[in-house]
Design a protein around this motif. Structure first.
Motif, PDB file in Angstrom:
ATOM      1  N   ARG A 153       0.799  -1.220   0.000  1.00 34.08           N
ATOM      2  CA  ARG A 153       0.000   0.000   0.000  1.00 34.08           C
ATOM      3  C   ARG A 153       0.841   1.284   0.000  1.00 34.08           C
ATOM      4  NH1 ARG A 153      -5.129   2.033   1.347  1.00 34.08           N
ATOM      5  NH2 ARG A 153      -5.991  -0.060   1.641  1.00 34.08           N
ATOM      6  N   PRO A 154       1.847   1.422   0.888  1.00 35.83           N
ATOM      7  CA  PRO A 154       2.613   2.679   0.883  1.00 35.83           C
ATOM      8  C   PRO A 154       3.283   2.970  -0.457  1.00 35.83           C
ATOM      9  CG  PRO A 154       3.024   1.451   2.898  1.00 35.83           C
ATOM     10  CD  PRO A 154       2.278   0.533   1.985  1.00 35.83           C
ATOM     11  N   LEU A 155       3.846   1.948  -1.087  1.00 39.19           N
ATOM     12  CA  LEU A 155       4.484   2.150  -2.387  1.00 39.19           C
ATOM     13  C   LEU A 155       3.442   2.472  -3.449  1.00 39.19           C
ATOM     14  CD1 LEU A 155       7.278   1.845  -3.992  1.00 39.19           C
ATOM     15  CD2 LEU A 155       6.258  -0.289  -4.780  1.00 39.19           C
ATOM     16  N   TRP A 161       3.279   4.194  -7.254  1.00 46.65           N
ATOM     17  CA  TRP A 161       2.677   3.415  -8.333  1.00 46.65           C
ATOM     18  C   TRP A 161       1.165   3.670  -8.366  1.00 46.65           C
ATOM     19  CZ3 TRP A 161       5.047  -2.228  -7.877  1.00 46.65           C
ATOM     20  CH2 TRP A 161       6.436  -2.171  -8.042  1.00 46.65           C
ATOM     21  N   PRO A 162       0.725   4.811  -8.852  1.00 43.45           N
ATOM     22  CA  PRO A 162      -0.702   5.166  -8.788  1.00 43.45           C
ATOM     23  C   PRO A 162      -1.603   4.227  -9.586  1.00 43.45           C
ATOM     24  CG  PRO A 162       0.513   6.727 -10.156  1.00 43.45           C
ATOM     25  CD  PRO A 162       1.534   5.895  -9.454  1.00 43.45           C
ATOM     26  N   THR A 163      -1.100   3.649 -10.659  1.00 46.89           N
ATOM     27  CA  THR A 163      -1.949   2.737 -11.429  1.00 46.89           C
ATOM     28  C   THR A 163      -2.241   1.460 -10.628  1.00 46.89           C
ATOM     29  OG1 THR A 163       0.003   1.789 -12.530  1.00 46.89           O
ATOM     30  CG2 THR A 163      -1.137   3.604 -13.640  1.00 46.89           C
ATOM     31  N   SER A 164      -1.272   1.021  -9.835  1.00 46.79           N
ATOM     32  CA  SER A 164      -1.524  -0.135  -8.962  1.00 46.79           C
ATOM     33  C   SER A 164      -2.474   0.239  -7.833  1.00 46.79           C
ATOM     34  CB  SER A 164      -0.210  -0.662  -8.391  1.00 46.79           C
ATOM     35  OG  SER A 164       0.587  -1.253  -9.388  1.00 46.79           O
ATOM     36  N   ALA A 165      -2.330   1.458  -7.328  1.00 46.35           N
ATOM     37  CA  ALA A 165      -3.259   1.911  -6.279  1.00 46.35           C
ATOM     38  C   ALA A 165      -4.691   1.923  -6.802  1.00 46.35           C
ATOM     39  CB  ALA A 165      -2.859   3.294  -5.784  1.00 46.35           C
ATOM     40  N   ALA A 166      -4.871   2.411  -8.040  1.00 48.83           N
ATOM     41  CA  ALA A 166      -6.220   2.471  -8.608  1.00 48.83           C
ATOM     42  C   ALA A 166      -6.823   1.080  -8.766  1.00 48.83           C
ATOM     43  CB  ALA A 166      -6.175   3.184  -9.957  1.00 48.83           C
ATOM     44  N   ASN A 195       6.539   5.981 -18.612  1.00 46.08           N
ATOM     45  CA  ASN A 195       6.624   5.976 -17.157  1.00 46.08           C
ATOM     46  C   ASN A 195       8.029   5.710 -16.645  1.00 46.08           C
ATOM     47  OD1 ASN A 195       3.676   6.009 -15.896  1.00 46.08           O
ATOM     48  ND2 ASN A 195       3.588   4.824 -17.798  1.00 46.08           N
ATOM     49  N   GLU A 196       8.380   6.424 -15.612  1.00 49.21           N
ATOM     50  CA  GLU A 196       9.632   6.234 -14.883  1.00 49.21           C
ATOM     51  C   GLU A 196       9.226   5.921 -13.446  1.00 49.21           C
ATOM     52  OE1 GLU A 196      13.562   8.658 -15.380  1.00 49.21           O
ATOM     53  OE2 GLU A 196      12.352   9.662 -13.857  1.00 49.21           O
ATOM     54  N   VAL A 197       9.586   4.739 -12.945  1.00 50.14           N
ATOM     55  CA  VAL A 197       9.001   4.296 -11.685  1.00 50.14           C
ATOM     56  C   VAL A 197      10.067   3.910 -10.673  1.00 50.14           C
ATOM     57  CG1 VAL A 197       7.011   3.436 -12.970  1.00 50.14           C
ATOM     58  CG2 VAL A 197       8.777   1.828 -12.269  1.00 50.14           C
ATOM     59  N   MET A 198       9.677   4.054  -9.406  1.00 50.76           N
ATOM     60  CA  MET A 198      10.532   3.624  -8.306  1.00 50.76           C
ATOM     61  C   MET A 198      10.681   2.110  -8.339  1.00 50.76           C
ATOM     62  SD  MET A 198      12.306   4.405  -5.578  1.00 50.76           S
ATOM     63  CE  MET A 198      11.786   6.063  -5.077  1.00 50.76           C
ATOM     64  N   ASP A 199      11.924   1.641  -8.114  1.00 53.77           N
ATOM     65  CA  ASP A 199      12.158   0.209  -8.059  1.00 53.77           C
ATOM     66  C   ASP A 199      13.034  -0.134  -6.862  1.00 53.77           C
ATOM     67  OD1 ASP A 199      14.922   0.582  -8.831  1.00 53.77           O
ATOM     68  OD2 ASP A 199      14.305   0.628 -10.933  1.00 53.77           O
ATOM     69  N   ALA A 200      13.449  -1.360  -6.737  1.00 51.71           N
ATOM     70  CA  ALA A 200      14.162  -1.843  -5.558  1.00 51.71           C
ATOM     71  C   ALA A 200      15.540  -1.215  -5.388  1.00 51.71           C
ATOM     72  CB  ALA A 200      14.291  -3.360  -5.610  1.00 51.71           C
ATOM     73  N   SER A 201      16.050  -0.538  -6.409  1.00 50.67           N
ATOM     74  CA  SER A 201      17.338   0.141  -6.272  1.00 50.67           C
ATOM     75  C   SER A 201      17.232   1.400  -5.423  1.00 50.67           C
ATOM     76  CB  SER A 201      17.880   0.515  -7.654  1.00 50.67           C
ATOM     77  OG  SER A 201      17.124   1.584  -8.219  1.00 50.67           O
ATOM     78  N   GLY A 202      16.000   1.866  -5.168  1.00 54.84           N
ATOM     79  CA  GLY A 202      15.798   3.113  -4.449  1.00 54.84           C
ATOM     80  C   GLY A 202      15.735   4.316  -5.355  1.00 54.84           C
ATOM     81  N   GLU A 203      15.752   4.076  -6.675  1.00 59.01           N
ATOM     82  CA  GLU A 203      15.695   5.144  -7.659  1.00 59.01           C
ATOM     83  C   GLU A 203      14.575   4.860  -8.655  1.00 59.01           C
ATOM     84  OE1 GLU A 203      19.508   5.067  -9.464  1.00 59.01           O
ATOM     85  OE2 GLU A 203      20.577   5.767  -7.683  1.00 59.01           O
ATOM     86  N   ARG A 204      14.229   5.908  -9.422  1.00 60.55           N
ATOM     87  CA  ARG A 204      13.213   5.751 -10.465  1.00 60.55           C
ATOM     88  C   ARG A 204      13.908   5.485 -11.796  1.00 60.55           C
ATOM     89  NH1 ARG A 204      11.658   9.939  -7.177  1.00 60.55           N
ATOM     90  NH2 ARG A 204       9.756   9.492  -5.955  1.00 60.55           N
ATOM     91  N   HIS A 205      13.418   4.483 -12.500  1.00 54.95           N
ATOM     92  CA  HIS A 205      13.993   4.138 -13.801  1.00 54.95           C
ATOM     93  C   HIS A 205      12.894   3.851 -14.808  1.00 54.95           C
ATOM     94  CE1 HIS A 205      17.419   2.829 -11.092  1.00 54.95           C
ATOM     95  NE2 HIS A 205      18.018   3.649 -11.934  1.00 54.95           N
ATOM     96  N   SER A 254       5.646  -4.749 -10.459  1.00 54.85           N
ATOM     97  CA  SER A 254       5.779  -3.468 -11.152  1.00 54.85           C
ATOM     98  C   SER A 254       4.395  -2.844 -11.259  1.00 54.85           C
ATOM     99  CB  SER A 254       6.389  -3.679 -12.544  1.00 54.85           C
ATOM    100  OG  SER A 254       5.550  -4.472 -13.352  1.00 54.85           O
ATOM    101  N   PRO A 255       4.303  -1.583 -11.647  1.00 50.99           N
ATOM    102  CA  PRO A 255       2.994  -0.918 -11.691  1.00 50.99           C
ATOM    103  C   PRO A 255       2.038  -1.576 -12.679  1.00 50.99           C
ATOM    104  CG  PRO A 255       4.776   0.681 -11.783  1.00 50.99           C
ATOM    105  CD  PRO A 255       5.402  -0.658 -11.968  1.00 50.99           C
TER     106      PRO A 255
END
Length: 595
Positions: free
Chosen positions: A158-160, A165-170, A234-244, A430-431
């Motif tokens: 949920r927090p992520l 990841w707004p598309t996953s939230a929706a 889309n450029e998204v946050m991933d497990a590296s701690g950065e958006r790619h 992923s989203p």
């Protein structure tokens, strides 16, 4: 011995899977005249709806089949390849990463599951794609029962979802999100499969033409186009701690179809075990069994410490070779014939002593020097453990929530057999792609960022997957389809089950229910690619004396929960025509059905 349920016995057909709804869907297909290929495909598509935290439509799915009409076995490789723009230079050079992240868009491969199921249905089935997809579409549209674990996964993410990841939230947080033991629908997924069916049926009445039209819609039509747009925009946050950003394109999709291959195999007495090739970890099970042929396992207590010790030490050697030498055989020369040869195996077996080895010991088949960095893997595991212990909200912030896998076996009255292990495309991978209702997989995390390694990243290569269905023949006759979820544990739990059946007379349900174990000694295939030398986890039902005896041998033993090791499915067909099936009770989801 005690079992949680009977071994199912029948002559008409049996289905075993990791979810009772998928098992019953498969059985419904058999009851309506379909064969094992039709039933497995219907069950597989249903698993995407029933267990979205364990597999999805854009995941992966290796399949082993026995075709009774031809008497042949084959592998359908539902493991997609690296996109054309996913290079070491891009990831390491341009992005400055040392590992491919475990989540997000960057590790997305060409998704292989759909074409694997479609190929299975086209080449061996009798039903149309619309008939097979009817079950998954119905459950996605009207809702399917969700077990608490799915809901817990959504809440963990949920927090992520809300922050990044707004598309996953929706999709997953609407109306508060799914609730345990309630129905949950995915209308977008249902609409996607309805459109696939419409485009298939537009090709005319021919069943094969319809399936090929659906494959074109997926890999060269609206599904591929939606994926290409989403990745590019889309450029998204991933497990590296950065958006790619990701690099997968519609053209990458259009260029790929699931290859059909011969399985690799090993003869263990009168039993021949079949596995996928070295693009999977499956041959490591064959190497383990080859090493264990030199010990009298039948004279040992199957629950005793010496059995555990020998199996663990053999697996350490086999999986060390997996790390050093396995890769996509279409692109690298894997010395598999030597790795399975008697001479090489005899020399490796001599390394198994009475004490646990804490070393990482790949061999040198054909004089090839292994190139691995075990010390770095050990350090990554230590750092990850410390970060988790510090209370750092890694999962919430980065979405580093692991996924798992599904499995389905089917044997029909004609003798057809299917063993399939779908995975990837987890809701936490992923989203979500809004117009499709599901997300991409992240199997690319299994590549190393050194293209000269056997499992090094190069465009067009298959990452070495942990997904590993299995099949066995006895005296040349197809005998058993089996497999399990579990990542690295898949080719640990499977040989444990098989050895107890072959040497100690366990039936499928007894072998599945019996307490199991695993080791984390070698380099993990999953981000952050750690290793824990000597670690052995025993299921909690093991006698504490076994743990103490293993510790005395030098193993670093941990006790797990009472029902935590092994999530196997298995169906065997005996000479008298009986079909006998078992399924995992752990997690209270898996069931075998049949008559």
């Amino acid at each position: 011995m005690f079992t949680t349920r009977p071994e199912i016995a029948g002559t008409f057909g049996c289905v075993s899977s990791t979810h009772w709804i998928a098992s019953q869907v498969g059985m419904a297909v058999l009851e309506r005249g379909g064969n094992a290929f039709d039933a497995a495909a219907a069950a597989g598509f249903t698993l995407q709806v029933a267990e979205p935290h364990l597999n999805g439509p854009l995941g992966d799915c290796p399949i082993i089949v026995h075709d009774a009409a031809t008497g042949a076995q084959r592998v359908i490789c539902g493991q997609g390849v690296a996109p054309a723009a996913l290079t070491v230079e891009h990831v390491r050079g341009s992005l400055g990463l040392e590992l491919i992240p475990g989540t997000g868009l960057l590790p997305a491969m060409v998704p292989g599951a759909f074409d694997a199921w479609a190929t299975l249905l086209r080449d061996g089935g009798t039903w149309t794609l619309g008939e097979v997809l009817e079950f998954a579409i119905g459950y996605a549209a009207r809702g399917i029962h969700y077990v608490p674990r799915i809901c817990a996964t959504v809440q963990t993410m949920r927090p992520l979802f809300e922050a990044e990841w707004p598309t996953s939230a929706a999709l997953w947080l609407r109306d508060g999100g799914p609730q345990p033991n309630r129905l949950w629908a995915n209308p977008a997924l249902a609409d996607t499969y309805r459109r696939v069916v419409r485009e298939a049926e537009a090709a005319g009445s021919d069943r094969v033409a319809q399936i090929d039209a659906a494959r074109r819609a997926w890999y060269g039509g609206f599904v591929a186009e939606a994926i290409g747009r989403f990745v590019a925009e889309n450029e998204v946050m991933d497990a590296s701690g950065e958006r790619h950003r990701g690099v997968l394109t519609a053209q990458d999709m259009a260029n790929w179809r699931a290859p059909v291959e011969a399985p690799v195999f090993l003869d263990y007495g009168n039993t021949r075990i079949l596995k996928c090739g070295t693009w999977s970890q499956g041959p490591a099970m064959l190497q383990t069994l080859a090493l264990l042929r030199g010990f009298d396992l039948g004279a040992l207590d199957p629950m005793g410490e010496r059995f555990v010790h020998l199996v663990v030490e053999a697996m350490k050697l086999a999986f060390a070779d997996r790390e050093a030498f396995y890769g996509d055989p279409d692109h690298v020369a894997v010395p598999l014939q030597t790795l399975l040869s008697d001479g090489y195996t005899d020399a490796r077996r001599a390394l198994i002593g009475e004490e646990a080895s804490l070393e990482f010991r790949p061999g040198s088949p054909d004089g090839i020097a292994p190139r691995t960095d075990y010390a770095a893997a050990v350090e990554r595991a230590r750092a990850a453990h410390e970060a988790a212990g510090s209370g750092e909200p890694t999962v919430s912030r980065l979405g580093a929530s692991g996924g798992d896998t599904c499995h389905v076996d089917v044997v029909d009255r004609w003798g057809n057999m299917v063993s399939a292990t779908p995975s990837g495309g987890w809701l936490q991978s992923s989203p979500a792609i809004p117009e499709l209702g599901f997300c991409l997989g992240t199997r690319g995390q299994m590549f190393w960022l050194d293209e000269t390694l056997p499992n090094g990243l190069r465009p067009g290569r298959r990452p070495r997957t942990t997904l590993s269905p299995a099949m066995a023949l006895r005296d040349g006759v197809p005998w058993m389809a089996f497999g399990t979820p579990g990542g690295e544990q898949q080719d640990q739990w499977q040989p444990i089950m098989l050895l107890r059946m072959l040497h100690h007379g366990f039936n499928t349900q007894q072998a599945i229910d019996a307490p199991a174990f695993h080791t984390e000694h070698w380099v993990s295939s999953f981000w952050p690619r750690g290793a824990r030398p000597g670690k052995v986890v025993l299921e909690g039902r093991y006698d504490l004396g076994v743990a103490k005896a293993l510790q005395a041998r030098g193993h670093l033993v941990e006790m797990g929960g009472d029902w935590t090791e092994g999530r196997l499915c298995a169906i065997r067909r005996e000479a008298d025509g009986q079909i006998l099936a078992g399924a995992n009770p752990r997690g209270m989801q898996g069931y075998a059905v049949g008559r």
